[in-house]
Design a protein around this motif. Structure first.
Motif, mmCIF file in Angstrom:
data_model
loop_
_atom_site.group_PDB
_atom_site.id
_atom_site.type_symbol
_atom_site.label_atom_id
_atom_site.label_comp_id
_atom_site.label_asym_id
_atom_site.label_seq_id
_atom_site.Cartn_x
_atom_site.Cartn_y
_atom_site.Cartn_z
ATOM 1 N N ARG A 178 0.797 -1.220 0.000
ATOM 2 C CA ARG A 178 0.000 0.000 0.000
ATOM 3 C C ARG A 178 0.834 1.277 0.000
ATOM 4 O O ARG A 178 0.487 2.234 -0.697
ATOM 5 C CB ARG A 178 -0.957 -0.002 1.195
ATOM 6 C CG ARG A 178 -2.187 -0.848 0.961
ATOM 7 C CD ARG A 178 -3.134 -0.143 0.024
ATOM 8 N NE ARG A 178 -4.027 -1.085 -0.647
ATOM 9 C CZ ARG A 178 -5.120 -0.726 -1.302
ATOM 10 N NH1 ARG A 178 -5.443 0.545 -1.385
ATOM 11 N NH2 ARG A 178 -5.865 -1.615 -1.902
ATOM 12 N N PRO A 179 1.906 1.395 0.767
ATOM 13 C CA PRO A 179 2.685 2.636 0.686
ATOM 14 C C PRO A 179 3.197 2.911 -0.722
ATOM 15 O O PRO A 179 3.152 4.050 -1.201
ATOM 16 C CB PRO A 179 3.835 2.392 1.678
ATOM 17 C CG PRO A 179 3.290 1.412 2.652
ATOM 18 C CD PRO A 179 2.404 0.515 1.855
ATOM 19 N N VAL A 180 3.689 1.875 -1.400
ATOM 20 C CA VAL A 180 4.159 2.042 -2.775
ATOM 21 C C VAL A 180 3.007 2.434 -3.687
ATOM 22 O O VAL A 180 3.129 3.311 -4.553
ATOM 23 C CB VAL A 180 4.833 0.749 -3.269
ATOM 24 C CG1 VAL A 180 5.244 0.868 -4.731
ATOM 25 C CG2 VAL A 180 6.034 0.410 -2.400
ATOM 26 N N LEU A 181 1.858 1.783 -3.494
ATOM 27 C CA LEU A 181 0.706 2.050 -4.344
ATOM 28 C C LEU A 181 0.196 3.478 -4.163
ATOM 29 O O LEU A 181 -0.124 4.168 -5.147
ATOM 30 C CB LEU A 181 -0.409 1.051 -4.024
ATOM 31 C CG LEU A 181 -1.673 1.128 -4.871
ATOM 32 C CD1 LEU A 181 -1.351 0.920 -6.344
ATOM 33 C CD2 LEU A 181 -2.689 0.097 -4.406
ATOM 34 N N VAL A 182 0.130 3.945 -2.926
ATOM 35 C CA VAL A 182 -0.337 5.314 -2.674
ATOM 36 C C VAL A 182 0.612 6.324 -3.314
ATOM 37 O O VAL A 182 0.176 7.306 -3.940
ATOM 38 C CB VAL A 182 -0.466 5.562 -1.160
ATOM 39 C CG1 VAL A 182 -0.749 7.029 -0.876
ATOM 40 C CG2 VAL A 182 -1.571 4.703 -0.574
ATOM 41 N N ALA A 183 1.920 6.097 -3.183
ATOM 42 C CA ALA A 183 2.892 7.014 -3.792
ATOM 43 C C ALA A 183 2.741 7.037 -5.310
ATOM 44 O O ALA A 183 2.792 8.113 -5.933
ATOM 45 C CB ALA A 183 4.306 6.599 -3.399
ATOM 46 N N VAL A 251 -2.405 14.322 1.806
ATOM 47 C CA VAL A 251 -3.181 13.414 0.945
ATOM 48 C C VAL A 251 -3.057 11.978 1.439
ATOM 49 O O VAL A 251 -4.053 11.242 1.515
ATOM 50 C CB VAL A 251 -2.711 13.540 -0.514
ATOM 51 C CG1 VAL A 251 -3.315 12.435 -1.373
ATOM 52 C CG2 VAL A 251 -3.093 14.903 -1.073
ATOM 53 N N GLU A 252 -1.840 11.547 1.790
ATOM 54 C CA GLU A 252 -1.655 10.186 2.291
ATOM 55 C C GLU A 252 -2.430 9.976 3.585
ATOM 56 O O GLU A 252 -3.064 8.926 3.780
ATOM 57 C CB GLU A 252 -0.160 9.923 2.518
ATOM 58 C CG GLU A 252 0.173 8.521 2.980
ATOM 59 C CD GLU A 252 0.004 8.306 4.475
ATOM 60 O OE1 GLU A 252 -0.423 7.198 4.859
ATOM 61 O OE2 GLU A 252 0.264 9.249 5.242
ATOM 62 N N GLY A 261 -5.952 3.842 2.074
ATOM 63 C CA GLY A 261 -4.519 4.074 2.009
ATOM 64 C C GLY A 261 -3.760 2.942 2.659
ATOM 65 O O GLY A 261 -3.962 1.769 2.347
ATOM 66 N N VAL A 262 -2.850 3.294 3.558
ATOM 67 C CA VAL A 262 -2.036 2.299 4.251
ATOM 68 C C VAL A 262 -2.914 1.467 5.171
ATOM 69 O O VAL A 262 -3.736 2.002 5.923
ATOM 70 C CB VAL A 262 -0.912 2.996 5.039
ATOM 71 C CG1 VAL A 262 -0.085 1.987 5.817
ATOM 72 C CG2 VAL A 262 -0.026 3.791 4.096
ATOM 73 N N ALA A 267 2.074 0.902 10.098
ATOM 74 C CA ALA A 267 1.747 2.126 10.825
ATOM 75 C C ALA A 267 1.959 3.342 9.937
ATOM 76 O O ALA A 267 2.977 3.473 9.270
ATOM 77 C CB ALA A 267 2.619 2.250 12.069
ATOM 78 N N SER A 268 0.981 4.216 9.906
ATOM 79 C CA SER A 268 1.122 5.546 9.317
ATOM 80 C C SER A 268 0.256 6.482 10.152
ATOM 81 O O SER A 268 -0.685 6.052 10.814
ATOM 82 C CB SER A 268 0.690 5.572 7.848
ATOM 83 O OG SER A 268 -0.701 5.685 7.720
ATOM 84 N N TRP A 269 0.584 7.749 10.114
ATOM 85 C CA TRP A 269 -0.153 8.703 10.947
ATOM 86 C C TRP A 269 -1.618 8.779 10.552
ATOM 87 O O TRP A 269 -2.498 8.856 11.414
ATOM 88 C CB TRP A 269 0.510 10.076 10.846
ATOM 89 C CG TRP A 269 1.885 10.092 11.435
ATOM 90 C CD1 TRP A 269 2.394 9.222 12.352
ATOM 91 C CD2 TRP A 269 2.931 11.016 11.150
ATOM 92 N NE1 TRP A 269 3.697 9.550 12.650
ATOM 93 C CE2 TRP A 269 4.054 10.652 11.942
ATOM 94 C CE3 TRP A 269 3.036 12.121 10.318
ATOM 95 C CZ2 TRP A 269 5.253 11.347 11.907
ATOM 96 C CZ3 TRP A 269 4.234 12.828 10.275
ATOM 97 C CH2 TRP A 269 5.327 12.451 11.067
#
Length: 332
Positions: A178-183, A251-252, A261-262, A267-269
């Protein structure tokens, strides 16, 4: 080519040598150092990046990790509220634990900085690469290519980011990180602004004498762009990039908050805020910590971006000083 033109104007051996002006980088740092707010913001950003890079070391010092559950640290009879005062803060859990799961909040916060900053920086880099490539091709190409790329850029600028990103992230399989996909999604959607800036600068620059001389000498479009155009376009592109990073962080966080998103256990904020909205009374730090981290990061990056813009374009600061002086004279 511009180097050759400058060399032809160099005085002879017998002439008096003029003082060599400071390089562009030195002038930039000199102007940036005069802005205290930008320096403080740069220190905050550097600290956040250091924390993100040192997340494994920091969590090892605490003796925790961001994914381990600690059911004994939450009160199941009260719905999973952390046991102890201030959300379970102790020597083993510096910022307390997560409600229901008991995962360490400090570990999730510092690892969340990795994801949030990493996604924002990767998306910004992709936006810059795509925008510069499309803008240069549009500005240097013929009429048909310019019209085609300009219309495509207009479509990307008008595209609603959140709606399109929600649609894409909802249908793409969850097997993709997911982090790669969101970016990738944010970067591929939001390059239009960079392309417009680069195209306008390219059209303005290609009519100058040194660019026309390079073209007449037989230089190709790639060499002209690399040697003559990109150095002159660096200032507006860097300024725009500095302002894109806080936007991409927001946005993330928004995409993770909306659930596309993630995904847990990463973990992401923004992902932390997703599950924290129902705990703001029982465990307020679970909501306040990621929200405060987002606020400080976005504010510091925005102030730093404004400082970079002023350092790269000192005319903006000069216009501000002149306007302020005139206003004072008129009021006195």
């Amino acid at each position: 080519m511009s180097e050759a033109l400058l060399a032809s104007e160099t005085p002879g051996a017998g002439a008096t040598k003029a003082p060599v002006p400071a390089s562009g980088a030195r002038q930039f740092w000199r102007r940036l150092r005069t802005q205290r707010a930008a320096l403080v913001a740069a220190a905050v950003v550097a600290l956040l990046v250091l924390v993100a890079l040192a997340a494994p070391l920091l969590t090892a010092l605490e003796g925790q990790d961001p994914t381990s559950y600690h059911p004994g640290l939450v009160d199941s009879a009260r719905g999973g509220v952390p046991v102890g005062s201030f959300g379970g803060i102790s020597a083993d859990h510096w910022l307390g634990v997560e409600p229901q799961t008991g995962r360490d909040l400090f570990a999730r916060l510092v690892y969340g900085a990795r994801v949030s900053l990493g996604v924002a920086l990767a998306a910004t880099l992709l936006q810059i690469v795509l925008g510069v490539a499309v803008g240069l091709a549009s500005g240097l190409g013929g009429r048909w290519l310019d019209q085609t790329l300009s219309r495509a850029t207009d479509v990307m600028v008008a595209l609603p980011l959140m709606v399109f990103a929600l649609a894409l992230l909802a249908v793409i399989p969850s097997s993709v990180p997911r982090p790669v996909l969101v970016a990738l999604v944010v970067g591929f959607i939001q390059w239009g602004g960079v392309a417009k800036i680069v195209r306008a600068g390219t059209i303005s620059l290609k009519s100058l004498d040194h660019v026309a001389a390079a073209r007449l000498s037989g230089w190709g479009g790639v060499r002209i762009a690399r040697r003559e155009l990109l150095p002159a376009l660096a200032a507006p592109v860097i300024t725009y990039a500095a302002l894109l990073v806080p936007t991409n962080i927001t946005v993330e966080a928004a995409l993770s908050f909306l659930g596309v998103g993630v995904k847990p256990p990463t973990a992401s904020w923004g992902q932390m805020l997703t599950s924290a909205d129902v705990w703001y009374q029982a465990a307020p730090q679970y909501l306040l910590l990621p929200a405060a981290a987002l606020f400080v990061t976005v504010l510091a990056l925005t102030v730093l971006g404004d400082g970079v813009r002023t350092a790269l374009d000192p005319r903006a600061a000069s216009r501000l000083r002149i306007g302020t002086g005139r206003k004072r004279e008129g009021g006195s």
